[in-house]
Design an enzyme around this catalytic site. Structure first.
Site, PDB file in Angstrom:
ATOM      1  N   TYR A 247       5.818  10.599  -5.807  1.00  0.00           N
ATOM      2  CA  TYR A 247       5.547  11.152  -4.472  1.00  0.00           C
ATOM      3  C   TYR A 247       5.231  10.023  -3.486  1.00  0.00           C
ATOM      4  O   TYR A 247       5.779   9.962  -2.393  1.00  0.00           O
ATOM      5  CB  TYR A 247       4.369  12.136  -4.548  1.00  0.00           C
ATOM      6  CG  TYR A 247       3.848  12.563  -3.187  1.00  0.00           C
ATOM      7  CD1 TYR A 247       4.480  13.566  -2.451  1.00  0.00           C
ATOM      8  CD2 TYR A 247       2.722  11.950  -2.624  1.00  0.00           C
ATOM      9  CE1 TYR A 247       4.008  13.945  -1.192  1.00  0.00           C
ATOM     10  CE2 TYR A 247       2.244  12.320  -1.373  1.00  0.00           C
ATOM     11  CZ  TYR A 247       2.894  13.315  -0.666  1.00  0.00           C
ATOM     12  OH  TYR A 247       2.426  13.673   0.583  1.00  0.00           O
TER      13      TYR A 247
ATOM     14  N   SER B  44       1.837   9.559   4.407  1.00  0.00           N
ATOM     15  CA  SER B  44       0.641   9.875   3.609  1.00  0.00           C
ATOM     16  C   SER B  44      -0.124   8.634   3.174  1.00  0.00           C
ATOM     17  O   SER B  44       0.466   7.585   2.888  1.00  0.00           O
ATOM     18  CB  SER B  44       1.107  10.641   2.362  1.00  0.00           C
ATOM     19  OG  SER B  44       0.091  10.683   1.399  1.00  0.00           O
TER      20      SER B  44
ATOM     21  N   GLU C  37      -1.128   8.292   0.372  1.00  0.00           N
ATOM     22  CA  GLU C  37      -0.664   7.974  -0.983  1.00  0.00           C
ATOM     23  C   GLU C  37       0.239   6.743  -0.983  1.00  0.00           C
ATOM     24  O   GLU C  37       0.478   6.141  -2.032  1.00  0.00           O
ATOM     25  CB  GLU C  37       0.079   9.175  -1.585  1.00  0.00           C
ATOM     26  CG  GLU C  37      -0.841  10.295  -2.032  1.00  0.00           C
ATOM     27  CD  GLU C  37      -1.692   9.919  -3.242  1.00  0.00           C
ATOM     28  OE1 GLU C  37      -1.146   9.564  -4.291  1.00  0.00           O
ATOM     29  OE2 GLU C  37      -2.937   9.983  -3.133  1.00  0.00           O
TER      30      GLU C  37
END
Ligand code: NAP
Ligand code: F7E
Length: 331
Positions: free
Chosen positions: A147, A123, A125
Site C-alpha cells: 500500500y 498518505s 504510510e
C-alpha cells in the site's frame, strides 16, 4: 456553482468531503463502483443532493466518459484499496487501484480538460520506516507495505503530471484521520466499536495486534477541509496534514476503555494474527507548512477524538448512559 467530482465518495473521507462541499454550495458528483450490493450508508443522508455516477479507477474509459459528461472544476481522487494488511494479500490489485488508478485519472484529465484541478489522497504510510521525525513534505520516503509503495507511486505521478503537463495537481500527505464513519477494520474504529460491544454485553474480549506502534491521529472532517483548501490555493503544491502529536496504539486502547470505566487489560488479547509482515513504528507529522500557507489547523485533540468515537459507537448500539458509567456492571 463550482462542480466537484469525488472518487471514493462511499468511503469515510469521500462522505465528509461531500458534506463539506455541499455546505460550500458545490455541485457534487460522486463516483461509485459497481457492486452487487449497494454500499451507500455513509452518504445516505445526502443522496438526494449529490449525483451518483458509475465508474472505476481500473477502467480508463469510464473516467474519461465521466469527465466529458460532467465537466467538473475539481477532481478529488480519494478512491483506493486503503487497508494496509490487505495490500500484502492483494498486492497487484492494490497497485492497479491505489497506484495506476491515479495515472488513469490524471490521464483522463490531460485528455479531457487540463484546467481541472486535481487532488491526490497521498498518505503518511509513504514515510514508513521514517528517516526523520517529525515527517514533513521533504522527508524521504521508505514505504513498508505494498500500500505504501503504491501511494509513493501515486504521489510522484501527481508531481510528474503537474510538471510535465502544467496541471493544477496536488498531493495531500495526510496522516491517520478517524471518525465514527471509519471502517470497522481500522484500529481506532475496531477499538471503539469493540468497547461499545463489550459495554452492550455483546462480547467480552477484543483481539488486537501490535500495541506499540505510534500514529499521529486526527479527526477526518478537519482533513477533508484541508483537501479543499489545497485546491483553492493560487498554485499547486504538496502539503502534510497532521496534528503534530504521536500516541501509541496502547494509549488509544487505554483511553477508549477508560472512557467507559473499564480496564483494558481485562479485555484486550494480543493476537499475533494481527501483526504485519513489516510495521510502521512511528508516525508524527509536521503540519507547519499547511498552517503557514493555507491557514489549516486541526480542531479535535487526541483524547476528544477517542471519546467522540466511543460515544458514537455506544449510541449506535443504543447503550444508555447509566449502563455506560456504572462501575457495578458485571462485564
Ligand atoms: P475508505 O473509507 O477505505 O474508502 C475508499 C473508497 O475507495 C471507497 O469509496 C471505495 O469504494 C473506493 N474504491 C476502492 N476501489 C475502487 C475502485 N477500483 N474504483 C473506484 N472506487 C474505488 O478510505 P478513506 O479512509 O476514506 O481514505 C480516502 C483516501 O485517502 C484513500 O485513498 C486512502 O488511501 C487515503 N488516505 C487515508 C487516510 C486515513 O487516515 N483515512 C490517510 C491518508 C490517506 P467502495 O465503498 O465500493 O469500497
Ligand atoms: O493501523 C496497529 C497496526 O489499520 C494502525 C489507513 O487509513 O492510515 C491507515 O493505515 C496501527 C498499525 O491504520 C491492530 O499494526 C494493532 O500500526 O488503523 P490502522 P494504518 O495502517 O496506520 C494511513 C495513513 C493510510 O493511508 C491507510 O489508508 O494499529 N494495530 N492491532 C492494528 N491495526 C488494525 N487494523 N487491526 C488491529 O487489530
Amino acid at each position: 456553482m463550482p462542480k466537484a467530482l469525488i472518487t471514493g465518495i462511499t468511503g469515510q473521507d469521500g462522505s465528509y468531503l461531500a458534506d463539506f462541499l455541499l455546505e460550500q454550495n458545490y455541485d457534487v458528483v460522486g463516483v461509485i463502483r459497481r457492486s452487487s450490493t449497494g454500499n451507500y450508508s455513509r452518504i445516505q443522508h445526502i443522496q438526494d443532493r449529490i449525483q451518483m455516477v458509475q465508474g472505476d479507477l481500473i477502467d480508463l474509459a469510464s473516467l474519461i466518459g465521466l469527465l466529458e459528461e460532467h465537466r467538473p472544476d475539481e477532481v478529488y481522487n480519494l478512491a483506493a484499496q486503503s487497508f494496509v494488511p490487505i495490500s500484502w494479500s492483494q498486492p497487484i490489485l492494490t497497485g492497479e487501484v491505489t497506484a495506476l488508478g491515479v495515472t488513469r485519472m490524471l490521464d483522463a484529465i490531460r485528455i479531457v480538460d487540463k484546467d481541472i484541478r486535481f487532488y491526490q489522497a497521498s498518505s503518511s504510510e509513504m514515510f514508513g520506516k521514517v528517516r526523520e521525525a517529525p515527517q514533513r513534505e521533504e522527508t524521504p520516503f521508505y514505504p513498508r507495505s505494498p500500500y505504501g509503495v503504491a501511494k509513493v507511486y501515486g504521489h510522484w505521478i501527481t508531481v510528474n503530471y503537474r510538471e510535465s503537463y502544467d496541471l493544477f495537481a496536488v498531493s495531500g500527505m495526510l496522516f491517520n484521520h478517524e471518525s465514527p464513519r471509519r471502517g470497522l477494520e481500522f484500529l481506532p474504529r475496531k477499538v471503539t466499536h469493540g468497547v461499545a460491544r463489550i459495554v452492550a454485553g455483546l462480547s467480552n474480549e477484543l483481539r488486537l495486534g501490535n500495541l506499540d506502534s505510534r500514529r499521529d491521529w486526527g479527526y477526518a472532517p478537519d482533513y477533508v477541509k484541508g483537501m479543499w483548501m489545497m485546491l483553492q490555493h493560487d498554485q499547486p503544491d504538496d502539503f502534510v496534514l497532521a496534528t503534530g502529536e504521536t500516541h501509541t496504539v496502547g494509549e488509544f486502547v487505554r483511553i477508549a476503555f477508560g472512557h467507559v470505566g473499564l480496564d483494558w487489560e481485562n479485555h484486550v488479547v494480543v493476537d499475533p494474527r494481527y501483526y504485519r509482515p513489516a510495521e510502521v513504528d512511528l508516525l508524527v507529522g509536521d503540519p507547519s507548512k499547511a498552517k503557514r500557507i493555507l491557514g489549516w489547523e486541526h480542531s479535535v485533540s487526541f483524547e476528544e477524538l477517542v471519546q467522540l468515537m466511543v460515544d458514537a459507537d455506544l449510541a449506535m448500539l443504543e447503550v444508555t448512559e447509566p449502563q455506560r458509567t456504572s462501575p457495578n456492571i458485571n462485564w
